[in-house]
Scaffold this motif. Structure first.
Motif, PDB file in Angstrom:
ATOM      1  N   VAL A  55      -6.799 -10.026 -12.551  1.00 29.30           N
ATOM      2  CA  VAL A  55      -6.853 -11.072 -11.516  1.00 29.30           C
ATOM      3  C   VAL A  55      -5.495 -11.207 -10.838  1.00 29.30           C
ATOM      4  O   VAL A  55      -5.406 -11.255  -9.605  1.00 29.30           O
ATOM      5  N   VAL A  56      -4.428 -11.258 -11.624  1.00 29.91           N
ATOM      6  CA  VAL A  56      -3.091 -11.380 -11.043  1.00 29.91           C
ATOM      7  C   VAL A  56      -2.757 -10.150 -10.216  1.00 29.91           C
ATOM      8  O   VAL A  56      -2.226 -10.261  -9.103  1.00 29.91           O
ATOM      9  N   GLN A  57      -3.082  -8.979 -10.713  1.00 29.24           N
ATOM     10  CA  GLN A  57      -2.792  -7.744  -9.981  1.00 29.24           C
ATOM     11  C   GLN A  57      -3.548  -7.716  -8.654  1.00 29.24           C
ATOM     12  O   GLN A  57      -3.001  -7.309  -7.630  1.00 29.24           O
ATOM     13  N   THR A  58      -4.778  -8.160  -8.672  1.00 32.27           N
ATOM     14  CA  THR A  58      -5.574  -8.196  -7.440  1.00 32.27           C
ATOM     15  C   THR A  58      -4.957  -9.165  -6.433  1.00 32.27           C
ATOM     16  O   THR A  58      -4.866  -8.863  -5.240  1.00 32.27           O
ATOM     17  N   GLY A  59      -4.515 -10.320  -6.922  1.00 31.50           N
ATOM     18  CA  GLY A  59      -3.877 -11.294  -6.038  1.00 31.50           C
ATOM     19  C   GLY A  59      -2.590 -10.761  -5.436  1.00 31.50           C
ATOM     20  O   GLY A  59      -2.339 -10.916  -4.231  1.00 31.50           O
ATOM     21  N   VAL A  60      -1.756 -10.127  -6.246  1.00 27.85           N
ATOM     22  CA  VAL A  60      -0.502  -9.561  -5.748  1.00 27.85           C
ATOM     23  C   VAL A  60      -0.781  -8.468  -4.734  1.00 27.85           C
ATOM     24  O   VAL A  60      -0.139  -8.391  -3.676  1.00 27.85           O
ATOM     25  N   THR A  61      -1.751  -7.630  -5.001  1.00 30.53           N
ATOM     26  CA  THR A  61      -2.111  -6.558  -4.067  1.00 30.53           C
ATOM     27  C   THR A  61      -2.601  -7.138  -2.751  1.00 30.53           C
ATOM     28  O   THR A  61      -2.237  -6.650  -1.670  1.00 30.53           O
ATOM     29  N   ALA A  62      -3.418  -8.178  -2.803  1.00 26.45           N
ATOM     30  CA  ALA A  62      -3.926  -8.799  -1.580  1.00 26.45           C
ATOM     31  C   ALA A  62      -2.793  -9.403  -0.763  1.00 26.45           C
ATOM     32  O   ALA A  62      -2.749  -9.265   0.474  1.00 26.45           O
ATOM     33  N   VAL A  63      -1.849 -10.069  -1.415  1.00 25.55           N
ATOM     34  CA  VAL A  63      -0.721 -10.673  -0.700  1.00 25.55           C
ATOM     35  C   VAL A  63       0.141  -9.585  -0.064  1.00 25.55           C
ATOM     36  O   VAL A  63       0.534  -9.693   1.097  1.00 25.55           O
ATOM     37  N   LEU A  64       0.422  -8.526  -0.804  1.00 23.02           N
ATOM     38  CA  LEU A  64       1.232  -7.447  -0.244  1.00 23.02           C
ATOM     39  C   LEU A  64       0.525  -6.761   0.911  1.00 23.02           C
ATOM     40  O   LEU A  64       1.142  -6.407   1.920  1.00 23.02           O
ATOM     41  N   PHE A  65      -0.774  -6.584   0.804  1.00 21.98           N
ATOM     42  CA  PHE A  65      -1.546  -5.956   1.883  1.00 21.98           C
ATOM     43  C   PHE A  65      -1.494  -6.827   3.130  1.00 21.98           C
ATOM     44  O   PHE A  65      -1.346  -6.337   4.249  1.00 21.98           O
ATOM     45  N   LYS A  66      -1.595  -8.156   2.945  1.00 23.20           N
ATOM     46  CA  LYS A  66      -1.564  -9.078   4.085  1.00 23.20           C
ATOM     47  C   LYS A  66      -0.193  -9.076   4.742  1.00 23.20           C
ATOM     48  O   LYS A  66      -0.084  -9.182   5.966  1.00 23.20           O
TER      49      LYS A  66
END
Length: 69
Positions: A55-66
């Protein structure tokens, strides 16, 4: 106890030592049921940690992608 007395230890001392050793072994033995239960607990904890990390990895990836777009 027989081994102790055959080795030259007095019978009274051999009985006391054997009794103490049996008590020590009895209090520190682990049963298969206990190990199975503990393994199930550890497995559950590991799964919880893995889900949390995903979950944390997915959130970090989404923020970096944005931030990149």
């Amino acid at each position: 106890m027989d081994t102790l007395t055959e080795g030259g230890m007095p019978e009274k001392q051999a009985k006391a030592l054997a009794s103490a050793m049996f008590q020590l072994i009895d209090t520190h033995l682990v049963t298969k049921n206990y190990l199975d239960m503990r393994l199930a607990q550890l497995k559950s904890e590991l799964i919880q940690w893995m889900v949390g990390v995903v979950v944390v990895q997915t959130g970090v990836t989404a923020v970096l992608f944005k931030l990149m777009h």
